[in-house]
Design a protein around this motif. Structure first.
Motif, PDB file in Angstrom:
ATOM      1  N   THR A 149       0.886  -1.210   0.021  1.00  0.00           N
ATOM      2  CA  THR A 149       0.115  -0.067   0.058  1.00  0.00           C
ATOM      3  C   THR A 149       0.887   1.044   0.177  1.00  0.00           C
ATOM      4  O   THR A 149       0.329   2.338  -0.657  1.00  0.00           O
ATOM      5  CB  THR A 149      -0.995  -0.219   1.236  1.00  0.00           C
ATOM      6  N   ALA A 150       1.892   1.143   0.720  1.00  0.00           N
ATOM      7  CA  ALA A 150       2.948   2.334   0.694  1.00  0.00           C
ATOM      8  C   ALA A 150       3.527   2.651  -0.711  1.00  0.00           C
ATOM      9  O   ALA A 150       3.468   3.742  -1.162  1.00  0.00           O
ATOM     10  CB  ALA A 150       3.940   2.147   1.999  1.00  0.00           C
ATOM     11  N   ILE A 151       4.042   1.630  -1.325  1.00  0.00           N
ATOM     12  CA  ILE A 151       4.617   1.621  -2.550  1.00  0.00           C
ATOM     13  C   ILE A 151       3.511   2.263  -3.795  1.00  0.00           C
ATOM     14  O   ILE A 151       3.695   3.004  -4.484  1.00  0.00           O
ATOM     15  CB  ILE A 151       5.059   0.466  -2.994  1.00  0.00           C
ATOM     16  N   LEU A 152       2.280   1.431  -3.656  1.00  0.00           N
ATOM     17  CA  LEU A 152       1.369   1.708  -4.626  1.00  0.00           C
ATOM     18  C   LEU A 152       0.658   2.844  -4.415  1.00  0.00           C
ATOM     19  O   LEU A 152      -0.382   3.539  -5.019  1.00  0.00           O
ATOM     20  CB  LEU A 152       0.201   0.571  -4.874  1.00  0.00           C
ATOM     21  N   LYS A 153       0.558   3.401  -3.017  1.00  0.00           N
ATOM     22  CA  LYS A 153      -0.221   4.563  -2.541  1.00  0.00           C
ATOM     23  C   LYS A 153      -1.662   4.268  -2.771  1.00  0.00           C
ATOM     24  O   LYS A 153      -2.418   5.097  -3.295  1.00  0.00           O
ATOM     25  CB  LYS A 153       0.199   5.898  -3.367  1.00  0.00           C
ATOM     26  N   VAL A 154      -2.165   3.069  -2.049  1.00  0.00           N
ATOM     27  CA  VAL A 154      -3.417   2.805  -2.095  1.00  0.00           C
ATOM     28  C   VAL A 154      -4.143   2.483  -0.758  1.00  0.00           C
ATOM     29  O   VAL A 154      -3.380   1.960   0.171  1.00  0.00           O
ATOM     30  CB  VAL A 154      -3.790   1.659  -3.232  1.00  0.00           C
ATOM     31  N   LEU A 174     -11.065   0.485   3.470  1.00  0.00           N
ATOM     32  CA  LEU A 174     -10.917   2.214   3.325  1.00  0.00           C
ATOM     33  C   LEU A 174      -9.811   2.699   4.128  1.00  0.00           C
ATOM     34  O   LEU A 174      -9.428   4.115   3.996  1.00  0.00           O
ATOM     35  CB  LEU A 174     -12.305   2.931   3.647  1.00  0.00           C
ATOM     36  N   ASN A 175      -9.127   1.842   4.912  1.00  0.00           N
ATOM     37  CA  ASN A 175      -7.983   2.626   5.832  1.00  0.00           C
ATOM     38  C   ASN A 175      -6.956   2.411   5.001  1.00  0.00           C
ATOM     39  O   ASN A 175      -6.652   1.785   4.067  1.00  0.00           O
ATOM     40  CB  ASN A 175      -7.713   1.439   6.867  1.00  0.00           C
ATOM     41  N   LYS A 176      -5.728   3.350   5.300  1.00  0.00           N
ATOM     42  CA  LYS A 176      -4.614   3.776   4.993  1.00  0.00           C
ATOM     43  C   LYS A 176      -3.543   2.915   5.818  1.00  0.00           C
ATOM     44  O   LYS A 176      -3.954   2.973   7.255  1.00  0.00           O
ATOM     45  CB  LYS A 176      -4.185   5.060   4.860  1.00  0.00           C
ATOM     46  N   SER A 177      -2.616   2.186   5.536  1.00  0.00           N
ATOM     47  CA  SER A 177      -2.074   1.383   6.545  1.00  0.00           C
ATOM     48  C   SER A 177      -0.696   2.331   7.081  1.00  0.00           C
ATOM     49  O   SER A 177      -0.655   3.648   6.608  1.00  0.00           O
ATOM     50  CB  SER A 177      -0.956   0.511   5.622  1.00  0.00           C
ATOM     51  N   SER A 178      -0.336   2.022   8.232  1.00  0.00           N
ATOM     52  CA  SER A 178       0.583   2.943   8.874  1.00  0.00           C
ATOM     53  C   SER A 178       1.693   3.300   7.991  1.00  0.00           C
ATOM     54  O   SER A 178       2.173   4.526   8.123  1.00  0.00           O
ATOM     55  CB  SER A 178       0.958   2.343  10.311  1.00  0.00           C
ATOM     56  N   MET A 179       1.987   2.254   7.177  1.00  0.00           N
ATOM     57  CA  MET A 179       3.104   2.487   6.495  1.00  0.00           C
ATOM     58  C   MET A 179       3.095   3.624   5.256  1.00  0.00           C
ATOM     59  O   MET A 179       3.769   4.320   5.062  1.00  0.00           O
ATOM     60  CB  MET A 179       4.044   1.338   5.900  1.00  0.00           C
ATOM     61  N   LEU A 180       2.049   3.507   4.586  1.00  0.00           N
ATOM     62  CA  LEU A 180       1.540   4.597   3.650  1.00  0.00           C
ATOM     63  C   LEU A 180       1.424   5.748   4.404  1.00  0.00           C
ATOM     64  O   LEU A 180       1.829   6.748   4.023  1.00  0.00           O
ATOM     65  CB  LEU A 180       0.176   4.259   3.089  1.00  0.00           C
ATOM     66  N   ARG A 181       0.887   5.979   5.622  1.00  0.00           N
ATOM     67  CA  ARG A 181       0.591   7.248   6.381  1.00  0.00           C
ATOM     68  C   ARG A 181       2.160   7.911   6.589  1.00  0.00           C
ATOM     69  O   ARG A 181       2.323   8.987   6.563  1.00  0.00           O
ATOM     70  CB  ARG A 181       0.045   6.931   7.487  1.00  0.00           C
ATOM     71  N   ASP A 182       2.868   6.911   6.992  1.00  0.00           N
ATOM     72  CA  ASP A 182       4.158   7.413   7.341  1.00  0.00           C
ATOM     73  C   ASP A 182       5.101   7.846   5.989  1.00  0.00           C
ATOM     74  O   ASP A 182       5.612   8.975   6.217  1.00  0.00           O
ATOM     75  CB  ASP A 182       5.117   6.037   7.931  1.00  0.00           C
ATOM     76  N   ILE A 183       5.040   7.019   4.836  1.00  0.00           N
ATOM     77  CA  ILE A 183       5.379   7.783   3.717  1.00  0.00           C
ATOM     78  C   ILE A 183       4.822   9.019   3.067  1.00  0.00           C
ATOM     79  O   ILE A 183       5.381  10.083   3.054  1.00  0.00           O
ATOM     80  CB  ILE A 183       5.187   6.860   2.567  1.00  0.00           C
ATOM     81  N   GLU A 184       3.341   9.258   3.422  1.00  0.00           N
ATOM     82  CA  GLU A 184       2.840  10.394   2.980  1.00  0.00           C
ATOM     83  C   GLU A 184       3.096  11.652   3.942  1.00  0.00           C
ATOM     84  O   GLU A 184       3.387  12.660   3.454  1.00  0.00           O
ATOM     85  CB  GLU A 184       1.265  10.185   3.205  1.00  0.00           C
ATOM     86  N   ASN A 185       3.723  11.311   5.204  1.00  0.00           N
ATOM     87  CA  ASN A 185       4.032  12.182   6.019  1.00  0.00           C
ATOM     88  C   ASN A 185       5.408  12.473   6.430  1.00  0.00           C
ATOM     89  O   ASN A 185       5.921  13.162   7.421  1.00  0.00           O
ATOM     90  CB  ASN A 185       3.339  12.104   7.471  1.00  0.00           C
ATOM     91  N   ASN A 186       6.394  11.761   5.207  1.00  0.00           N
ATOM     92  CA  ASN A 186       7.626  12.072   5.321  1.00  0.00           C
ATOM     93  C   ASN A 186       8.417  11.506   6.613  1.00  0.00           C
ATOM     94  O   ASN A 186       9.362  12.280   7.214  1.00  0.00           O
ATOM     95  CB  ASN A 186       8.244  13.535   5.219  1.00  0.00           C
ATOM     96  N   ARG A 187       7.704  10.456   7.154  1.00  0.00           N
ATOM     97  CA  ARG A 187       8.324   9.874   8.428  1.00  0.00           C
ATOM     98  C   ARG A 187       9.015   8.429   8.257  1.00  0.00           C
ATOM     99  O   ARG A 187       8.616   7.808   7.396  1.00  0.00           O
ATOM    100  CB  ARG A 187       7.082   9.580   9.522  1.00  0.00           C
ATOM    101  N   LYS A 188       9.835   8.047   9.098  1.00  0.00           N
ATOM    102  CA  LYS A 188      10.431   6.767   9.095  1.00  0.00           C
ATOM    103  C   LYS A 188       9.226   5.726   8.994  1.00  0.00           C
ATOM    104  O   LYS A 188       8.687   5.860   9.896  1.00  0.00           O
ATOM    105  CB  LYS A 188      11.606   6.811  10.028  1.00  0.00           C
TER     106      LYS A 188
END
Length: 303
Positions: free
Chosen positions: A193-198, A244-258
Motif C-alpha cells: 500500500t505504501a509503494i502503490l499509494k492505495v 478504506l483504511n490507509k496502512s500505517s506505512m502509507l501514512r508514514d510515507i505520506e507524512n515523510n516519516r520513517k
C-alpha cells in the motif's frame, strides 16, 4: 490501579482515551512539552463516527523524575523507538509490575529480556487510528487488542477486564502464533500500500496486485512456519474489513516519516537468511521502501 501509556502517537492516544473511561487513573507519557501542554489545557478528545469524548488524563514528560507510582505500563511507541525508551523504562518504572508492548513486527523482542524484573506482555493492535493533532485522535476502524504473556506473565493482571465498548482486549496463550499472524499481514499490506499509494482494500481490486500479495504471503509463511492457506484467508479478511483504511506505512510515507519496514519485512529477511530461505519479493519491497525513506531524508536535508 494506575495505568501508564508511553507514546503520544495514534496508538498511544487511542489507548489513553479509551482507558480513561475505566475507573483506573491513566497517565500519558510524552516527549514534547508542546503536547503535554496541549492535552493539559484542552484535554484529549476521541472521535469515533459521530460520537466525541473528551477526557483529562494525567500527562507527564517521559524525561521527568521517577514514575514508580505506575502499576501497569503500556509501551505504544514505534518499533524503531523501543531502544531509545528502554533505559527510561528500566530506570524510572522499576516498581511497575506489568509492561505491555504493542509494536508492529518482531524486531523489538530482542531487547525485552532486559526487563526480567517485570511481567512482560506482547500485544497486537487491530484498530485503525488517526492522530489529527496533539490532543485529538480519531478511531477509524474497530478491532481488538490481542495480548499474550512473554516473560513471567503471572502478575495477576486481567487484561480482558480493561475492555471498553469498541475497545476490547482478548487474552492469547501463544505469543509467537499471535505475532507471526500479524507480522505476515503487515509484511504484505504495509509495503504494497505504501509503494502503490492505495488503501488496504484496493489491493484486492487488481489481479496484478493480488499476485504480488500472494508471492509476499507465501514467502512470509515459509519463514514464519505458518500455514499459508489459513494465513491467506486471514489476509484477505483484513483487507476487506479495513478496505478504506490507509496502512500505517502509507501514512508514514505520506507524512515523510520513517517507516517500520525494518521491524516487519526486515525481520523476515534476517530470519530467512538464518534459515537459508530465499525471499526475493520481500527483499524487493524492503529495498523500495528503504529507498523511499532515503529519498525523503535527502529532500529534507536539501530543503
Amino acid at each position: 490501579m494506575k495505568i501508564g501509556v508511553i507514546g503520544g502517537g495514534s496508538i498511544g492516544l487511542l489507548f489513553t482515551a479509551y482507558l480513561s473511561k475505566s475507573p483506573h487513573e491513566v497517565v500519558l507519557f510524552v516527549r514534547r512539552e508542546a503536547q503535554q501542554q496541549a492535552i493539559g489545557t484542552m484535554g484529549l478528545t476521541l472521535k469515533y463516527g459521530s460520537s466525541v469524548y473528551t477526557c483529562q488524563p494525567g500527562v507527564r514528560l517521559l524525561s521527568g523524575a521517577d514514575h514508580n507510582d505506575i502499576d501497569v505500563l503500556i509501551v505504544a511507541v514505534k518499533s524503531y523507538n523501543i531502544e531509545q525508551v528502554m533505559p527510561e523504562i528500566g530506570e524510572k518504572f522499576s516498581r511497575t509490575r506489568s509492561i505491555l508492548f504493542v509494536q508492529n513486527g518482531m524486531q523489538h523482542l530482542r531487547v525485552l529480556p532486559k526487563l526480567q524484573m517485570h511481567s512482560i506482555y506482547i500485544g497486537v493492535v487491530e484498530h485503525g487510528a488517526l492522530k489529527e493533532s496533539d490532543h485529538l485522535i480519531s478511531h477509524t476502524g474497530l478491532g481488538q487488542t490481542k495480548i499474550a504473556p512473554y516473560l513471567d506473565g503471572h502478575s495477576g493482571i486481567n487484561w480482558e477486564k480493561l475492555s471498553k465498548e469498541n475497545f476490547p482486549f482478548t487474552y492469547q496463550n501463544d505469543w509467537y502464533a499471535m505475532l507471526s499472524e500479524k507480522l505476515h499481514i503487515n509484511a504484505v499490506i504495509n509495503p504494497l500500500t505504501a509503494i502503490l499509494k492505495v488503501t488496504n482494500g484496493a489491493l484486492l481490486t487488481n489481479p496484478y496486485w493480488v499476485y504480488l500479495m500472494k508471492q509476499l504471503s507465501k514467502e512470509a509463511c515459509k519463514v514464519l512456519n505458518i500455514k499459508d492457506h489459513e494465513a491467506w484467508k486471514d489476509l484477505v479478511t483484513v483487507c476487506k474489513n479495513t478496505s478504506l483504511n490507509k496502512s500505517s506505512m502509507l501514512r508514514d510515507i505520506e507524512n515523510n516519516r520513517k517507516t517500520e519496514i525494518d521491524a516487519i519485512n526486515g525481520f523476515l529477511l534476517n530470519s530467512a537468511q538464518q534459515k537459508n530461505i530465499e525471499v526475493p519479493n520481500n527483499r524487493f519491497v524492503f529495498q523500495v521502501i528503504k529507498g523511499m525513506e532515503e529519498s525523503m531524508e535527502s529532500r529534507g536535508n536539501n530543503g
